[in-house]
Design a protein around this motif. Sequence first.
Motif, PDB file in Angstrom:
ATOM      1  N   ILE A 108     -14.114  46.627 105.383  1.00  0.00           N
ATOM      2  CA  ILE A 108     -13.388  46.373 104.132  1.00  0.00           C
ATOM      3  C   ILE A 108     -11.882  46.345 104.378  1.00  0.00           C
ATOM      4  N   ALA A 109     -11.394  47.272 105.214  1.00  0.00           N
ATOM      5  CA  ALA A 109      -9.960  47.358 105.480  1.00  0.00           C
ATOM      6  C   ALA A 109      -9.460  46.200 106.329  1.00  0.00           C
ATOM      7  N   THR A 110     -10.344  45.622 107.135  1.00  0.00           N
ATOM      8  CA  THR A 110      -9.921  44.642 108.135  1.00  0.00           C
ATOM      9  C   THR A 110     -10.142  43.196 107.718  1.00  0.00           C
ATOM     10  N   ARG A 111     -11.104  42.940 106.843  1.00  0.00           N
ATOM     11  CA  ARG A 111     -11.512  41.564 106.622  1.00  0.00           C
ATOM     12  C   ARG A 111     -10.437  40.682 106.001  1.00  0.00           C
ATOM     13  N   GLU A 112      -9.436  41.277 105.323  1.00  0.00           N
ATOM     14  CA  GLU A 112      -8.356  40.479 104.752  1.00  0.00           C
ATOM     15  C   GLU A 112      -7.124  40.463 105.647  1.00  0.00           C
ATOM     16  N   SER A 113      -7.190  41.120 106.782  1.00  0.00           N
ATOM     17  CA  SER A 113      -6.043  41.190 107.689  1.00  0.00           C
ATOM     18  C   SER A 113      -5.917  39.901 108.497  1.00  0.00           C
ATOM     19  N   GLU A 114      -4.713  39.626 108.937  1.00  0.00           N
ATOM     20  CA  GLU A 114      -4.497  38.462 109.797  1.00  0.00           C
ATOM     21  C   GLU A 114      -5.152  38.685 111.150  1.00  0.00           C
ATOM     22  N   TYR A 132     -14.729  57.604 117.507  1.00  0.00           N
ATOM     23  CA  TYR A 132     -13.426  57.043 117.174  1.00  0.00           C
ATOM     24  C   TYR A 132     -13.633  55.671 116.539  1.00  0.00           C
ATOM     25  N   PHE A 133     -13.168  55.523 115.306  1.00  0.00           N
ATOM     26  CA  PHE A 133     -13.269  54.250 114.590  1.00  0.00           C
ATOM     27  C   PHE A 133     -11.866  53.634 114.509  1.00  0.00           C
ATOM     28  N   TYR A 134     -11.611  52.625 115.325  1.00  0.00           N
ATOM     29  CA  TYR A 134     -10.331  51.930 115.322  1.00  0.00           C
ATOM     30  C   TYR A 134     -10.454  50.658 114.487  1.00  0.00           C
ATOM     31  N   ASP A 135      -9.391  50.329 113.733  1.00  0.00           N
ATOM     32  CA  ASP A 135      -9.373  49.030 113.059  1.00  0.00           C
ATOM     33  C   ASP A 135      -7.949  48.508 112.954  1.00  0.00           C
ATOM     34  N   SER A 136      -7.849  47.213 112.678  1.00  0.00           N
ATOM     35  CA  SER A 136      -6.536  46.558 112.614  1.00  0.00           C
ATOM     36  C   SER A 136      -6.109  46.284 111.180  1.00  0.00           C
ATOM     37  N   GLY A 137      -6.732  46.979 110.232  1.00  0.00           N
ATOM     38  CA  GLY A 137      -6.356  46.812 108.832  1.00  0.00           C
ATOM     39  C   GLY A 137      -5.074  47.559 108.501  1.00  0.00           C
ATOM     40  N   GLU A 138      -4.686  47.479 107.243  1.00  0.00           N
ATOM     41  CA  GLU A 138      -3.471  48.174 106.808  1.00  0.00           C
ATOM     42  C   GLU A 138      -3.651  49.687 106.960  1.00  0.00           C
ATOM     43  N   THR A 159     -12.217  44.877  96.453  1.00  0.00           N
ATOM     44  CA  THR A 159     -12.996  44.220  97.509  1.00  0.00           C
ATOM     45  C   THR A 159     -14.176  45.078  97.954  1.00  0.00           C
ATOM     46  N   GLY A 160     -14.598  46.014  97.099  1.00  0.00           N
ATOM     47  CA  GLY A 160     -15.820  46.750  97.384  1.00  0.00           C
ATOM     48  C   GLY A 160     -15.641  48.178  97.846  1.00  0.00           C
ATOM     49  N   GLY A 161     -14.409  48.629  98.003  1.00  0.00           N
ATOM     50  CA  GLY A 161     -14.177  50.003  98.429  1.00  0.00           C
ATOM     51  C   GLY A 161     -14.413  50.976  97.293  1.00  0.00           C
ATOM     52  N   SER A 162     -14.947  52.169  97.624  1.00  0.00           N
ATOM     53  CA  SER A 162     -15.200  53.170  96.590  1.00  0.00           C
ATOM     54  C   SER A 162     -14.581  54.524  96.930  1.00  0.00           C
ATOM     55  N   GLY A 163     -14.300  54.746  98.204  1.00  0.00           N
ATOM     56  CA  GLY A 163     -13.759  56.029  98.635  1.00  0.00           C
ATOM     57  C   GLY A 163     -14.827  57.064  98.914  1.00  0.00           C
ATOM     58  N   ILE A 164     -16.086  56.733  98.597  1.00  0.00           N
ATOM     59  CA  ILE A 164     -17.148  57.728  98.769  1.00  0.00           C
ATOM     60  C   ILE A 164     -17.482  57.953 100.246  1.00  0.00           C
ATOM     61  N   GLY A 165     -17.232  56.945 101.084  1.00  0.00           N
ATOM     62  CA  GLY A 165     -17.549  57.080 102.504  1.00  0.00           C
ATOM     63  C   GLY A 165     -16.786  58.201 103.179  1.00  0.00           C
ATOM     64  N   LEU A 166     -15.509  58.339 102.841  1.00  0.00           N
ATOM     65  CA  LEU A 166     -14.697  59.401 103.440  1.00  0.00           C
ATOM     66  C   LEU A 166     -15.165  60.769 102.976  1.00  0.00           C
TER      67      LEU A 166
END
Length: 204
Positions: A108-114, A132-138, A159-166
Amino acid sequence: LLAALELSTREILTDASSEKAQSLLQELNRFSKERSETLHAYESGHETLPETGLFSVDTMLGYLHQRALKHKIDFQLNLEGAIAGITDVISEEDLRTIIADLGENAIIATRESEVKNIRLSIERKTDGYALYFYDSGEPFAAEVLENFGKQRCTTHAETGGSGIGLVTTSELTAKYQGEFYITDEDITQPYTKCVVVLLKQRRR
């Protein structure tokens, strides 16, 4: 979703409503189209992920890989050290849940990133395991950091985020007396942040 659709189908069979039936049909068509697109992306750009040896975990990783491919995200899995004994530290079900939640968050964090990159690294440590979960999102917003793992908070609701995962990951990590945190230190390009789960070997 499949379970919910099954329930809706049962309700329709006992209470035939054209409006309800049309709504369900639209949902079924949407899921079918989404699945077809995901499978097409998977087949055209398939790369085999390393296997953990845990069937349900590998199935979930394969699903996340397909989801990432659909959004043109480079999804990588790195396994360091013998991780076959990870179920001595955490149940396979709980491990799968953590991977599903944090993997979905990264997508979710990465799919709109360049730049679209995700890497999950599962490493054997002397006293347990680390994910370790690395991503290139904001980077995480200030309100997410403030409420990290304590209560639901997301800046990706549209875009589908809920915050429940954390929150779920925080609860599961606490269940195993582990550590759960975010870091942006020593992160190299193309990644912008890293979510870490540390699971220590339980004393017998």
